[in-house]
Structure formats: C-alpha cells, structure tokens
Design a protein around this motif. Structure first.
Motif, PDB file in Angstrom:
ATOM      1  N   LEU A  41       0.796  -1.318   0.026  1.00 27.61           N
ATOM      2  CA  LEU A  41       0.099   0.013  -0.007  1.00 27.61           C
ATOM      3  C   LEU A  41       0.785   1.153  -0.067  1.00 27.61           C
ATOM      4  CD1 LEU A  41      -1.812   0.407   3.497  1.00 27.61           C
ATOM      5  CD2 LEU A  41       0.161  -0.775   3.111  1.00 27.61           C
ATOM      6  N   VAL A  42       2.258   1.016   0.556  1.00 28.68           N
ATOM      7  CA  VAL A  42       3.069   2.402   0.356  1.00 28.68           C
ATOM      8  C   VAL A  42       4.264   2.325  -0.559  1.00 28.68           C
ATOM      9  CG1 VAL A  42       2.555   3.111   2.649  1.00 28.68           C
ATOM     10  CG2 VAL A  42       4.380   1.483   2.347  1.00 28.68           C
ATOM     11  N   MET A 102       5.497  -0.342   6.078  1.00 35.72           N
ATOM     12  CA  MET A 102       4.700  -0.353   7.405  1.00 35.72           C
ATOM     13  C   MET A 102       4.485  -1.695   8.209  1.00 35.72           C
ATOM     14  SD  MET A 102       1.775   2.174   6.269  1.00 35.72           S
ATOM     15  CE  MET A 102       0.535   1.526   7.021  1.00 35.72           C
ATOM     16  N   GLY A 103       5.010  -2.743   7.521  1.00 29.41           N
ATOM     17  CA  GLY A 103       4.954  -3.974   8.218  1.00 29.41           C
ATOM     18  C   GLY A 103       3.834  -4.708   8.229  1.00 29.41           C
ATOM     19  N   ARG A 107       2.860  -6.945   6.004  1.00 28.61           N
ATOM     20  CA  ARG A 107       2.820  -8.134   5.454  1.00 28.61           C
ATOM     21  C   ARG A 107       1.753  -8.640   4.532  1.00 28.61           C
ATOM     22  NH1 ARG A 107       2.531  -8.024  10.727  1.00 28.61           N
ATOM     23  NH2 ARG A 107       0.804  -9.250  10.793  1.00 28.61           N
ATOM     24  N   TYR A 108       1.249  -7.838   3.927  1.00 30.49           N
ATOM     25  CA  TYR A 108       0.191  -8.076   2.550  1.00 30.49           C
ATOM     26  C   TYR A 108       1.037  -8.745   1.595  1.00 30.49           C
ATOM     27  CZ  TYR A 108      -3.576  -7.285  -0.358  1.00 30.49           C
ATOM     28  OH  TYR A 108      -4.816  -7.501  -1.318  1.00 30.49           O
ATOM     29  N   TYR A 113       9.860 -12.560   7.191  1.00 25.44           N
ATOM     30  CA  TYR A 113       9.684 -11.505   7.847  1.00 25.44           C
ATOM     31  C   TYR A 113      10.336 -11.809   9.694  1.00 25.44           C
ATOM     32  CZ  TYR A 113       7.232  -7.234   9.464  1.00 25.44           C
ATOM     33  OH  TYR A 113       7.173  -6.001  10.054  1.00 25.44           O
ATOM     34  N   PRO A 155      11.766  -4.308  12.094  1.00 26.41           N
ATOM     35  CA  PRO A 155      11.540  -5.661  11.431  1.00 26.41           C
ATOM     36  C   PRO A 155      11.602  -5.685   9.857  1.00 26.41           C
ATOM     37  CG  PRO A 155       9.477  -5.123  12.453  1.00 26.41           C
ATOM     38  CD  PRO A 155      10.338  -4.143  12.750  1.00 26.41           C
ATOM     39  N   ASP A 195      -1.103  -4.643  14.794  1.00 34.81           N
ATOM     40  CA  ASP A 195      -0.559  -5.594  13.900  1.00 34.81           C
ATOM     41  C   ASP A 195       0.584  -5.297  13.018  1.00 34.81           C
ATOM     42  OD1 ASP A 195      -1.684  -8.612  13.033  1.00 34.81           O
ATOM     43  OD2 ASP A 195      -1.230  -7.589  11.011  1.00 34.81           O
ATOM     44  N   LEU A 196       0.696  -4.028  12.776  1.00 30.74           N
ATOM     45  CA  LEU A 196       1.808  -3.579  11.899  1.00 30.74           C
ATOM     46  C   LEU A 196       3.119  -3.577  12.493  1.00 30.74           C
ATOM     47  CD1 LEU A 196       0.688  -0.116  10.405  1.00 30.74           C
ATOM     48  CD2 LEU A 196       0.414  -2.198   9.331  1.00 30.74           C
ATOM     49  N   GLY A 197       4.040  -4.484  11.623  1.00 33.17           N
ATOM     50  CA  GLY A 197       5.553  -4.776  12.274  1.00 33.17           C
ATOM     51  C   GLY A 197       6.074  -3.356  12.436  1.00 33.17           C
ATOM     52  N   LYS A 198       5.948  -2.468  11.438  1.00 35.81           N
ATOM     53  CA  LYS A 198       6.704  -1.115  11.779  1.00 35.81           C
ATOM     54  C   LYS A 198       5.424  -0.187  12.005  1.00 35.81           C
ATOM     55  CE  LYS A 198      10.515  -1.408   8.948  1.00 35.81           C
ATOM     56  NZ  LYS A 198      11.418  -0.470   8.275  1.00 35.81           N
ATOM     57  N   TYR A 199       4.715  -0.410  13.328  1.00 40.32           N
ATOM     58  CA  TYR A 199       3.560   0.514  13.545  1.00 40.32           C
ATOM     59  C   TYR A 199       3.815   2.043  13.836  1.00 40.32           C
ATOM     60  CZ  TYR A 199       6.268  -0.135  17.844  1.00 40.32           C
ATOM     61  OH  TYR A 199       7.326  -0.328  18.821  1.00 40.32           O
ATOM     62  N   TYR A 200       5.067   2.233  13.813  1.00 41.82           N
ATOM     63  CA  TYR A 200       5.562   3.625  13.904  1.00 41.82           C
ATOM     64  C   TYR A 200       5.339   4.303  12.500  1.00 41.82           C
ATOM     65  CZ  TYR A 200       9.777   1.177  13.248  1.00 41.82           C
ATOM     66  OH  TYR A 200      10.722   0.170  12.827  1.00 41.82           O
ATOM     67  N   ASN A 201       5.328   3.572  11.374  1.00 41.50           N
ATOM     68  CA  ASN A 201       5.316   3.975  10.157  1.00 41.50           C
ATOM     69  C   ASN A 201       3.762   4.443   9.609  1.00 41.50           C
ATOM     70  OD1 ASN A 201       8.097   4.615   9.856  1.00 41.50           O
ATOM     71  ND2 ASN A 201       8.218   2.578   8.521  1.00 41.50           N
ATOM     72  N   ILE A 202       2.699   4.091  10.610  1.00 40.75           N
ATOM     73  CA  ILE A 202       1.552   4.182  10.013  1.00 40.75           C
ATOM     74  C   ILE A 202       1.199   5.656   9.371  1.00 40.75           C
ATOM     75  CG2 ILE A 202       0.354   4.943  12.241  1.00 40.75           C
ATOM     76  CD1 ILE A 202      -1.819   2.876  11.806  1.00 40.75           C
ATOM     77  N   TRP A 203       1.967   6.435   9.824  1.00 39.93           N
ATOM     78  CA  TRP A 203       1.514   8.121   9.145  1.00 39.93           C
ATOM     79  C   TRP A 203       2.219   7.926   7.805  1.00 39.93           C
ATOM     80  CZ3 TRP A 203       5.875  10.420   7.504  1.00 39.93           C
ATOM     81  CH2 TRP A 203       7.322   9.719   7.774  1.00 39.93           C
ATOM     82  N   HIS A 204       2.700   6.806   7.132  1.00 43.85           N
ATOM     83  CA  HIS A 204       3.055   6.781   5.795  1.00 43.85           C
ATOM     84  C   HIS A 204       1.865   6.887   4.878  1.00 43.85           C
ATOM     85  CE1 HIS A 204       7.422   5.266   6.219  1.00 43.85           C
ATOM     86  NE2 HIS A 204       7.310   6.468   6.925  1.00 43.85           N
ATOM     87  N   SER A 239       3.361  10.683  -1.784  1.00 45.19           N
ATOM     88  CA  SER A 239       4.309  10.465  -2.447  1.00 45.19           C
ATOM     89  C   SER A 239       4.427   8.851  -2.209  1.00 45.19           C
ATOM     90  CB  SER A 239       5.641  10.931  -2.017  1.00 45.19           C
ATOM     91  OG  SER A 239       6.010  10.645  -0.508  1.00 45.19           O
ATOM     92  N   MET A 240       3.836   8.115  -1.294  1.00 41.17           N
ATOM     93  CA  MET A 240       3.951   6.905  -1.203  1.00 41.17           C
ATOM     94  C   MET A 240       2.523   6.220  -1.642  1.00 41.17           C
ATOM     95  SD  MET A 240       5.984   5.998   2.257  1.00 41.17           S
ATOM     96  CE  MET A 240       7.437   6.990   2.819  1.00 41.17           C
ATOM     97  N   GLN A 251      -0.119   4.040  -3.363  1.00 37.12           N
ATOM     98  CA  GLN A 251       0.024   3.111  -4.479  1.00 37.12           C
ATOM     99  C   GLN A 251      -1.503   2.611  -4.735  1.00 37.12           C
ATOM    100  OE1 GLN A 251       0.197   0.529  -6.395  1.00 37.12           O
ATOM    101  NE2 GLN A 251       0.754  -0.862  -4.944  1.00 37.12           N
ATOM    102  N   LEU A 280      -5.414  -2.742  -0.253  1.00 41.10           N
ATOM    103  CA  LEU A 280      -5.012  -2.482   1.029  1.00 41.10           C
ATOM    104  C   LEU A 280      -4.956  -1.027   1.248  1.00 41.10           C
ATOM    105  CD1 LEU A 280      -4.817  -3.538   3.806  1.00 41.10           C
ATOM    106  CD2 LEU A 280      -2.279  -3.681   3.563  1.00 41.10           C
ATOM    107  N   PHE A 281      -4.388  -0.305   0.315  1.00 38.28           N
ATOM    108  CA  PHE A 281      -4.324   1.328   0.313  1.00 38.28           C
ATOM    109  C   PHE A 281      -5.678   1.896   0.129  1.00 38.28           C
ATOM    110  CE2 PHE A 281      -4.569   5.168  -2.312  1.00 38.28           C
ATOM    111  CZ  PHE A 281      -3.864   5.986  -1.605  1.00 38.28           C
TER     112      PHE A 281
END
Lengths: 315, 401
Positions: free
Chosen positions: A122-123, A142-143, A145-146, A158, A166, B111-120, B125-126, B128, B133-134
């Motif tokens: 998605l990103v 963002m992790g 995993r999709y 992962y 990760p 559930d996000l592995g990099k939860y701190y990147n949720i603002w992406h 620019s990101m 998709q 899911l986007f």
C-alpha cells in the motif's frame, strides 16, 4: 511432498472470474521493463547440491548465522523454505528417470515481471526495478505483511522477533552488484555453472536452445516463462517441476484481477462521485417523508433524534 | 405524541463490578500490546512466514469494520431516506461505528510490524493506487474522521449552555460555549455532506476489504475465494447493519435495565430478509457459477466451517427474520440477530482471513497464541468500557417511558 492440490477447479474459477470482471487492461509497470531487464536461469540438471550458492548469498548479504552449517548434507533430509535467516535454499528430490539418483533445486524470490507483492504493497515499499530485481524499501514499509499474503511463490519472510525495524526478507538478485555491472553472488560461485545471469531475453533463448539440443536431458517446459505472467528467474529441468516442489501456476498474474476490480470500482472516481450524487438526490427528494410524525419536535439537533439532517436542509 | 422518547445520558451507576472486570481485561490487553511493540510480533503471536495474518486481522480489523456497518446503514435509512421513526437507533449505531472504527485503527496499528510508520499512509508520495489495502486504509481513515464529525452534534447538544469548567478554566466557559454554538450552526448546515460521504466511504472500503484476498487465489480455499468477494463483503456488511443494531440495542437496554423499543426494532427487522436474502442469493450463485459447491461436503475443517457459517449464520437467520412472529418476539428477534452477526458475518470474516488461508508448503494450521486471544478480548473490553462511559456522559440512548 504435499505441494500441489485442488488447483484445477480454482484455476477454472480464476479464469471465469477474470472474464466476469471484464477485460483486463494492459498493465503498466512490470513487463514493460522486463524486455531489457536482467534475469537468472537455474539449470536443475547441472546442480550438484553443494550449497555454495547458499553460503555465498549468506556472506554477501551479511545474514545471521544459519541453524546448520553450509557443509552439512543433513539439511537435505527435509524440505526447506526460505526464512528470515536465508534468502535461498537448495532442496534434494529423487530423480524420476535415474533410479536412486538425486536432483537438486535452488529456490529464492522469482522476481516476477508483474509481481503480486508490488501490486499489494500500500505504500510502494516493493518495487520492480528496470534492471529486473524486485526490491524492498525499509524506509517506506509499514510491516503489514500483505506482500507475504500476495506472493504466489510464498517467498517473503519476516523478522517477527524484532520490535523495532523488522524487515521483509527476500532475495535482491544482488541488486547492488548488478547495478555496478557485476553478477549475483550465487551465480558467480556456482562450480558447475548451473546458475546463469544475463539479459532475460538472452537467457530465454539459451534455455530454449538447450532444450532443443538435449531433448533427452530436459523436459519441454521453461518454468517461469509463463507462470504468473512470467518471472525473471527461470528454470529448466530434467523432470516435471511438480515432482520437485514447484507449484503449478496459471499464466495469469494475480494482480491483473485485483487491479481490474480496484480500477473498475474507482475509475476516474466516477462511481463514488455518482453514488454520492444519487444519495444526495434521494435525500433531497425524500425530505418530506414522514414529516407528519415529526412536526411537533425535531426542529433542532438537540432533540434526542440524532444529528438531524432534515432541519438542516429545510428552511 | 412521542412514540419515541428522548436520548439522554444513562444515569445508572457507572462503577459496577462488571465495569471493573472489563477494566482488568483491558489492562491485560494493553499490557500485551505494549510488550509486542517492544519485542516484536513473534513474542505474543503464532504468526510466522507461512501465516502472516491471523486473529487480529480476522477479528479486530475485518470483523470490526463489518460489525460497524450499523453506522452507515442507519444513517442511510433515517437521514437519506428520511424515515424518522428510526431516529432513535441512529445515535447508538453511530457510537458503535465510531468506537468500532477507532478499534479497527488500533487493531491495524497493533498488527503492523512497523507501527510507527502508520503515518506513511498520509504521504501522497507513497500512495499506491493498485493496492486494495491502500484503498481500505484511506477510506477507514477518512470514514473515522467523518464519524467523529457526525458525533459532534451530541457534544454540542450536551454542553451548550452547560459548560462548567473547573477552577481557573471557568473563565473560558463563555468562549467555549460560543465555540460550541458556532460548531452547532455550522454542522447543522453541513452535516448532510458528511452523512452521504459516510455512506459512500463505507460502500467503498467494505467492498475493498473483500478484494484483499482475491490476490491470493492459490492460498484461499475455493469455498471462499471468488472474484465476487468484494461484492459479497459489501452485501453482507449492508445486511449486518440492522441485525447489529438490534443485537447491540437489546443487549445495552438489558444491561441498563431499560425497556426495549420493540416497535422500532420489529419494523427494522422487516427489512432484513431482503438484505440477507440478496447476500445469500449471490453467495449461492457464486458457488454454483465457480463450481466450488463440490467442496461443501468435503468434511474438511474448511468445509465444516463453511457449513456452520452458511447454515447457522445465513440461512437460519434469513428464515427467522422472514416470520412476523420472530420479529415481534424479543427473545427470537435477539437470537436471529445474534446468529447473523456472530455466525453469518463475524465467522465469515474469520473464515475468509484465517480458516480459508492455506499456504501450500506447510502441513500445519495457524492457531492463535493465547496472548493473541487475550489482546483481542482486552481491546473489545476496552471498547465496551468506552461505550459505557460515553453513554453515561452523552445523550446517546433513548429512554422509553
């Protein structure tokens, strides 16, 4: 090996579904660049199972120490998959034609021409480069995993045991080396040249030529030529791929269906805007509906009726 | 001549033993979440390279979105079709949707592995656009905002003329009151835009949630994998709106010791056979069209779960709602609603995202880790706790005298 099952019907469904959803548009991205991109070819008939490629991959990518040493032939006892500690593994299977002899297969990311992981992300953390490799961008990810859900080859692994940063782990086709004009580590160390690197087009030509010249040594199937829309890592083999843990996959790339649905539903934002218009019109036309039972109150929002729209539109 | 009473804050005691029990469960859930944020998904879940999605995606996210459908379906009925007799159910449904989506957001974050990147998700620019899911992420984010805006009128109603801040803050009582009045007047004129937007956004992401797994035709069991998954997700979400309102309203009224408004609920239930019927028709048509019905009696884990889902979750409530006797009987109505909510939709989402998912290189199945389950229970407890607090402060529930 319980690899392949129940696929015929599903493929039937897939084909039918694609028809139903409508003509799939020619896509941009993947295969446009594949024309001039690089690829890899594994000749399974040559592989001797030395696992030098595993070792070279481990070293160049500075991977964590493996659970078993690369010299341990014991790993062949069970079928292995890629993990967060290894981008590639070699497995051993029984030869179908030569009683008692083994065949070895190296597996890793297939670097699809129309990658499901790239379409799913998605990103945009996964990208198909013009050189061929499919790469993962740590900064964007963002992790969610999709990509792992989407991959038809079940490749990405992962790092579940990391709280911070990760990573999605998969073969990069040694992109840093390739970009500088080098060749991937596994191809450069293979003692029997079972792994070849080069322009994808040339590799396909070479593979076809090999099969034509040695019909006794190869079955007439280049794995990855058509599977899921074509992959930049292709294989030729002495026996049916299904006997060596390869999945039987349709030539339709999975993103063709999902993107057709997505872009159909949101074409130029017409459907959502249309829905908005129809709902607005309905709202306007029915605004006197049931008015008689409400005239005594409901003149303001604060009536216990909820956010009362009627009062807002009227007046 | 009020057939419906007035919504006002619940005056019952808040700090009951039940409240404390929920609080304890919430704290356990939050503790697990914090541990997971520090030490990784693998420490509290059974997720691995073969099963990247599990209980949290199936229940907290997918079911959370579906079961919050009461928000847009009641808004459609009461505010777009102007069926004002249903006004009384709009507010509880709105609150459920608002809290439901807040917890969907929390579920995704966890559930996000990099939860701190949720603002992406907010960085153009990101973006998709090929990713289903986007679309889900964008719509959920926007719809959550819309829901908070739709809730604002309850805040203005509660506090206009009653702003009474403690201590030194009392000096700004008047300005705050003025702000609330401005907000009320603005919302009065504009809220219809948000009501319609809420319905559009809901239709968009309810269906896109179904698109998610269509990208994995080789892993999702043929009983569920279908190019029509988006349509089925949308139809089942539309159909679950009113049963969820009935289920939740009857539960809440019982726990607050209030009388059910059977007249409104029975009337609402008359719509349900049509919405569930349409979903059932598409579901059956799809099974026949794809030839997947041959798997129904496989006697595998998947086929059995499918049978439970469709027989107890869809066909039974469909038939029940069709009878006037069921719709007028509180107990039967609650049973029918609960069956569709729990077996028809919640189980369906779990089936699609967890049970149906079979990677081809493994011989084992994913079973959630006990801590995974406890976290989900904790989050649901926290949601119910907040619901309880909000209905105590704000005029959400209608009292029938």
């Amino acid at each position: 090996m319980t690899v392949s099952r129940r696929n015929f019907l599903k493929l039937m469904g897939l084909a039918a579904g694609t028809l139903a959803v409508g003509r799939v548009q020619a896509h941009t991205g993947g295969s446009d660049t594949a024309e001039g991109g690089f690829g890899m070819l594994t000749d399974i008939s040559l592989c001797i199972g030395c696992r030098s490629c595993e070792q070279a991959c481990h070293d160049i990518n500075a991977m964590p120490e493996p659970d078993e040493p690369f010299t341990d032939p014991g790993v062949f006892k069970k079928y292995r998959r890629m993990t967060e500690k290894t981008y590639t593994v070699v497995n051993k299977f029984n030869s179908v034609y030569k009683e008692g002899l083994p065949v070895y297969t190296k597996i890793q990311c297939m670097h699809c021409q129309d990658p499901a992981c790239v379409s799913a992300c998605l990103v945009g953390a996964l990208q198909k480069t013009k050189e061929g490799p499919v790469l993962w961008d740590s900064w964007k990810c963002m992790g969610c995993r999709y990509c792992m859900i989407a991959c038809p080859f079940e490749v990405p692994a992962y790092e579940y045991h990391k709280g911070i940063e990760p990573r999605v782990m998969k073969c990069t086709m040694c992109y840093p080396l390739v970009k500088q004009g080098g060749i991937p580590a596994c191809a450069s160390v293979c003692p029997v040249e079972a792994i070849k690197f080069g322009p994808k087009k040339e590799l396909l030509g070479y593979a076809r030529e090999r099969i034509k010249q040695h019909p006794d040594r190869y079955i007439n199937h280049i794995y990855g030529e058509h599977e899921v829309g074509g992959t930049d890592w292709i294989y030729i083999a002495p026996q049916d791929f299904a006997t060596m843990g390869f999945l039987s996959l349709s030539p339709e790339a999975p993103p063709r269906l999902t993107e057709a649905i997505q872009h159909g539903v949101f074409k130029y934002f017409i459907p959502p805007v249309l829905l908005f218009g129809v709902l607005g019109l309905t709202m306007f036309l029915t605004k006197n509906n049931g008015g008689e039972q409400n005239d005594s109150h409901h003149t303001s929002l604060g009536d216990g009726g909820g956010p009362h729209v009627k009062g807002a539109v009227k007046k | 001549m009020s057939t419906h009473g007035h919504a006002r804050p619940i005056s019952k005691k808040l700090l009951t033993p039940g409240f404390y029990a929920m609080a304890v469960l919430s704290i356990i859930g939050i503790t697990i979440a914090l541990y997971r944020f520090a030490f990784g998904m693998g420490t509290v879940t059974n997720l691995d390279n073969n099963y990247p999605w599990g209980l949290w995606i199936g229940v907290d996210v997918a079911s959370g979105v579906a079961l919050a459908a009461g928000g847009f379906t009641t808004a459609f009925l009461a505010h777009i079709l102007h069926r004002h007799k249903y006004e009384t159910i709009v507010r509880p449904a709105l609150l459920t949707a608002m809290l439901g989506y807040t917890f969907v957001g929390l579920g995704v974050f966890t559930d996000l592995g990099k939860y701190y990147n949720i603002w992406h998700l907010m960085l153009p620019s990101m973006w998709q656009f090929n990713s289903a899911l986007f679309e889900v992420g964008m719509c959920v984010m926007m719809y959550l905002t819309v829901l908070y805006i739709e809730f604002l009128p309850l805040v203005t109603e509660r506090f206009i003329g009653r702003v009474d801040l403690p201590g030194i803050l009392a000096t700004i009582n008047k300005p705050v009151d003025a702000c609330l009045r401005i907000a009320q007047r603005t919302l009065d004129k504009l809220i219809f835009v948000f009501v319609i937007l809420g319905v559009v956004l809901s239709c968009a992401h309810q269906s896109s949630l179904g698109t998610l797994l269509t990208i994995a035709p080789y892993k999702v069991h043929p009983l569920w994998w279908s190019p029509f998954l988006p349509l089925m997700f949308l139809l089942s979400a539309i159909a679950v709106g009113y049963p969820m309102v009935i289920f939740e309203s009857m539960w809440a009224h019982k726990s607050f010791g209030l009388k059910n408004d059977m007249q409104t609920l029975s009337a609402l239930a008359r719509i349900i056979p049509f919405t569930i019927g349409l979903y059932l028709a598409v579901k059956i048509g799809d099974l026949i069209y794809r030839g997947a019905y041959i798997h129904i009696f496989d006697n595998s884990k998947q086929s059995n779960m499918f049978l439970v889902e469709i027989v107890f979750g869809v066909i039974t409530p469909f038939l029940m709602f069709a009878f006037a006797r069921v719709r007028k009987d509180a107990r039967l109505l609650f049973t029918a609603a609960a069956l569709y909510v729990l077996c028809g939709v919640l189980l369906n989402r779990v089936n699609v995202f967890v049970v149906s998912y079979q990677p081809q290189f493994t011989g084992y199945s994913y079973v959630p880790h006990p801590l995974e389950v406890l976290l989900t229970i904790g989050y649901i407890a926290l949601l119910m706790l907040l619901y309880r607090v909000i209905v105590t402060i704000f005029p959400v529930i209608t009292h029938h005298e």
